[in-house]
Design an enzyme around this catalytic site. Structure first.
Site, PDB file in Angstrom:
ATOM      1  N   HIS A 177       0.831  -1.209   0.000  1.00  0.00           N
ATOM      2  CA  HIS A 177       0.000   0.000   0.000  1.00  0.00           C
ATOM      3  C   HIS A 177       0.862   1.255   0.000  1.00  0.00           C
ATOM      4  CE1 HIS A 177      -2.303   3.251   1.999  1.00  0.00           C
ATOM      5  NE2 HIS A 177      -3.276   2.810   1.252  1.00  0.00           N
TER       6      HIS A 177
ATOM      7  N   CYS B 287       1.792  -5.123 -17.462  1.00  0.00           N
ATOM      8  CA  CYS B 287       1.745  -4.116 -16.394  1.00  0.00           C
ATOM      9  C   CYS B 287       2.704  -4.551 -15.298  1.00  0.00           C
ATOM     10  CB  CYS B 287       0.339  -4.008 -15.801  1.00  0.00           C
ATOM     11  SG  CYS B 287      -0.929  -3.549 -16.977  1.00  0.00           S
TER      12      CYS B 287
END
Length: 796
Positions: free
Chosen positions: A414, A745
């Site tokens: 995160h 990605c």
């Protein structure tokens, strides 16, 4: 006196920039829908005549001499000059001209003593570019001939406020070079309506495809002065020509705790009063008014040929919206196009810590150590946030940090993801930052040295270089960017990217929506009382609570789709794990308790399940609104974690039932390639989708059987492992056989030039990376393509 319609923008020396601009708009733009209240301006010659008639030039020169010789203070000098001006008498000819024009204005608007706004407009002969913005006074709701003359006198006096005297000294203007024109304009009764400011450019990032509007109840001075937290709106300019679309990217409700109204009938005084609860809870402008204002901004910008700063007002009686001021925007419009920063650290102190670098910047700062989210209110703005780990609760202070350092986490944590989105340097996974560092310690955080991020003792010397995007090499392989945070997306608009290769819907849900979609669908069945109360607050004003989800999600995604429009924006449908879904408001009731959510009830399997099908329908509604009602036909839908072709069929059917049928209206659907079955059955998946996007993190994890978050196994987690490379090469080959595009990605192409070379050799169509890695990837891909070309040439 000169009527606005007789003025043009080049008359700055005659009537100042403000009045010249009003005249320009009245002359040139009223026929194009730009509404400007009627009025007239006094000339700079009238000002000089007043000064001469009252021998004020001598008084002013004497007072300024006392200031220069330190015999009087600035405040004493300004007060003496203003008093002398206010005590002067009007020359008879000037009085006659002002009052005759005022009476004529009254006839135009149907009033014997019309209420007018009286505004100062400074000018300097032979200095047409001097704006003097914000230095002089404005008087509102002036009514009657004597009140008008007094207001004009006060405008003259405001040329010598303390701030105006200081401004001219700093800018190097002689005081006797400056004159003042007074604009007298029909009053817009914004005191009973609303007003605000508007820019035809993003004032924070310079993104030139949006109009930014601020709005508050009452007169606009509170917005201009920053005295209230106004509503804020963003509108996408390229779609304003299509009247079927409503391209409002953002609507943020301000607290608007007070409003400015008139204090008296003729005094020109104003006062602030509290707003009602209803006013605080309501937007000042309707969607139709927002779009109307934005169209006026585009018209004005097009006419002037540059980004503009405008003030607007809505009459509370008629509802008509007027432009009351327009001037060039002078900050973002002057930023060099395509400037990209690079950092280097010199005179380094003792190395204290090492971890994984996120971003490529370097900063100095003092440590603010916070180990628990309940203590985030103790954070000091501009400090380096040091903590064990972060979650979404930390985002408010992360945005205010200079840098972030954590004990735990990898490149997909995160802290890493959010730091990239915010453009902040971060070092994650240091192991012991909270033990080594302490509050108020001076450190340097460097992410400018490759994969390893370093923390040094003390403040090092940081050198910043700016590279022009003109020097970024062109590549056959498309290089795109990954975006998730709508609020940070536009800061990357200057990158010459080929579009958005991955937009994470779940991040937008988490930050912009905050509520589990099923808690809105089944709100009456929600058992969590605290969650019910919070959801009630968030969805206040929505008769249908699901509309809250659709509207906020569509608008959040629109800000990402807008950045590189019309280049593609690939939006991945929500890919929360069950534990992450459960953390959304009201989510625990609707999620199973799984031992291994990473390979559990996630991705495609949710979309056709009775447990989440109605929630997925809301996601589809948001995408449909984004494409059909807002105009973002560049949006491509991507399905994550799709295990089998049969599962793909189920998902595509549900999408079609919700108005997203592949092929209709140009809609394309991609699938994430992150499971070995996606590679093994690539030919079957290619029949169902328009493209593959390789998710290198999950594909590496599931190919090698490694938990990507395991610190113990981190050395084994390599995208360049031969088994992973075989997977990538195979799916590219199979996709191309079927005529389907394939991209990747991930961060590996920026961290490892050899990996970029592999992708180019395999024939990858596109690579999508975080914005901070874009330049490195472009360079690595260009070198790889060059080597690939030389290799091909040598074989011939």
């Amino acid at each position: 006196m000169i009527w606005f319609e007789d003025l043009k923008r080049h008359d700055v020396g005659l009537v100042g920039g403000k009045n010249a601009s009003l005249g320009e708009m009245v002359q040139a733009l009223q026929g194009e829908g730009v509404k400007v209240p009627p009025g007239f301006a006094t000339s700079a010659d009238a000002f000089r005549g007043y000064m001469k008639a009252n021998a004020l030039d001598v008084v002013i020169a004497a007072e300024l001499e006392k200031l220069a010789s330190a015999k009087k203070s600035l405040s004493e000098t300004g007060r003496a000059i203003r008093t002398a001006i206010l005590e002067g008498d009007w020359p008879e000819a000037t009085t006659h001209a002002i009052l005759e024009a005022y009476r004529a204005l009254g006839k135009r608007v149907g009033s014997d003593d019309p209420a007018v706004a009286v505004r100062s407009s400074a000018t300097a002969e032979d200095l047409p570019d001097a704006s003097f913005a914000g230095q002089q006074e404005t008087f509102l709701n002036v009514r009657g001939e004597s009140a008008l003359l007094e207001a004009c006198r006060r405008c003259y006096a405001s040329l010598f406020t303390d701030r105006a005297i200081t401004y001219r000294k700093l800018k190097g203007f002689d005081h006797d070079q400056v004159a003042l024109s007074v604009g007298v304009q029909q009053m817009v009764r914004a005191d009973t309506g609303g007003a605000g400011v508007m820019f035809s450019i993003d004032t924070e990032t310079g993104f030139d495809k949006v109009v930014m509007i601020s709005a508050a109840w009452g007169l606009g001075e509170n917005v201009v002065q920053g005295a209230v937290n106004p509503d804020e709106y963003q509108v996408f300019k390229p779609f304003l020509g299509n009247h079927k679309l409503v391209p409002i990217l953002e609507k943020r409700l301000g607290s608007k705790e007070r409003k400015m109204i008139y204090a008296g009938a003729t005094s020109g005084e104003t006062r602030n009063v509290p707003t009602s609860k209803a006013e605080r809870a309501s937007f000042v402008l309707s969607d139709a008014e927002i779009v109307e204002l934005a169209r006026q901004a585009v018209t004005i910008e097009r006419h002037y040929g540059q980004p503009m700063d405008m003030e607007w007002a809505r009459d509370g009686g008629t509802g008509t919206i007027y432009i009351v001021q327009a001037r060039p925007e002078t900050v973002q419009s002057r930023v060099a196009a395509g400037a990209i920063k690079t950092y280097s650290v010199k005179a380094k102190g003792e190395p204290l810590l090492a971890g994984l670098a996120v971003g490529d910047a370097a900063v100095t700062g003092t440590v603010c150590l916070i180990e628990n989210a309940r203590d985030i209110d103790k954070f000091i703005d501009g400090a380096v946030l040091v903590t064990s780990t972060t979650d979404p609760d930390w985002v408010p202070i992360m945005k205010r940090a200079a840098a972030i350092v954590t004990d735990h986490g990898g490149r997909t944590s995160h802290a890493a993801i959010v730091s990239r989105e915010l453009g902040l340097p971060a070092i994650v996974g240091t192991g012991n930052a909270t033990e080594i560092l302490h509050d108020d310690q001076e450190i340097t955080v460097s992410c400018a040295e490759g994969e390893d991020g370093m923390v040094y003792a003390g403040f090092s010397e940081i050198k910043v270089a700016e590279l022009s995007s003109d020097k970024i090499p062109a590549t056959r392989t498309k290089v795109m960017v990954n975006l998730a945070n709508p609020a940070a997306a536009s800061r990357w608009w200057r990158l010459p990217a080929d579009g958005v290769g991955l937009a994470r819907m779940e991040f937008v849900i988490n930050t912009a929506v905050k509520v589990h979609p099923m808690a809105l669908v089944c709100f009456d069945e929600l058992r969590d009382k605290a969650a019910r109360a919070e959801i009630e607050t968030l969805t206040k004003g929505y008769d249908d609570k699901t509309e809250y989800f659709v509207e906020h999600l569509a608008r959040g995604l629109s800000r990402i789709a807008a950045v590189f429009y019309p280049k593609p924006a690939i939006i991945r449908m929500s890919d929360f794990k069950t534990n992450e879904y459960a953390d959304l408001l009201g989510g625990h009731q609707f999620e199973p308790d799984e031992k291994n959510p990473m390979i559990g009830f996630r991705g495609a399997s949710r979309y056709y399940s009775d447990r989440y099908r109605e929630g997925f329908a809301l996601e589809c509604r948001a995408i449909r609104r984004l494409r059909d009602e807002m105009g973002f036909d560049n949006v491509i839908v991507m399905i994550p974690f799709c295990r089998t072709p049969e599962e793909a069929d189920h998902v595509l059917k549900v999408m079609a039932e919700n108005g997203l049928k592949r092929g209709e209206g140009g809609l394309e659907a991609y699938v994430m390639c992150e499971i070995p079955s996606n590679v093994v059955l690539a030919a079957e998946f290619a029949k169902r989708f328009d493209g593959f996007s390789i998710g290198s993190n999950d594909l590496t994890q599931l190919t090698l059987g490694i938990d990507r978050d395991s610190e113990e196994l981190a050395p084994l987690f390599q995208e360049s492992n031969p088994a992973v490379l075989w997977m990538i090469r195979t799916v590219i080959a199979e996709a191309h056989k079927a005529g389907v595009k394939v991209g990747l990605c991930g961060q590996a192409p920026s961290n490892d030039p050899r990996f970029a070379r592999h992708l180019v050799e395999f024939g990858i169509d596109s690579i999508s990376v975080t914005p901070d890695s874009f330049l490195a990837v472009k360079e690595n891909v260009a070198k790889a393509e060059q080597k690939d070309s030389h290799k091909a040439a040598s074989k011939q």
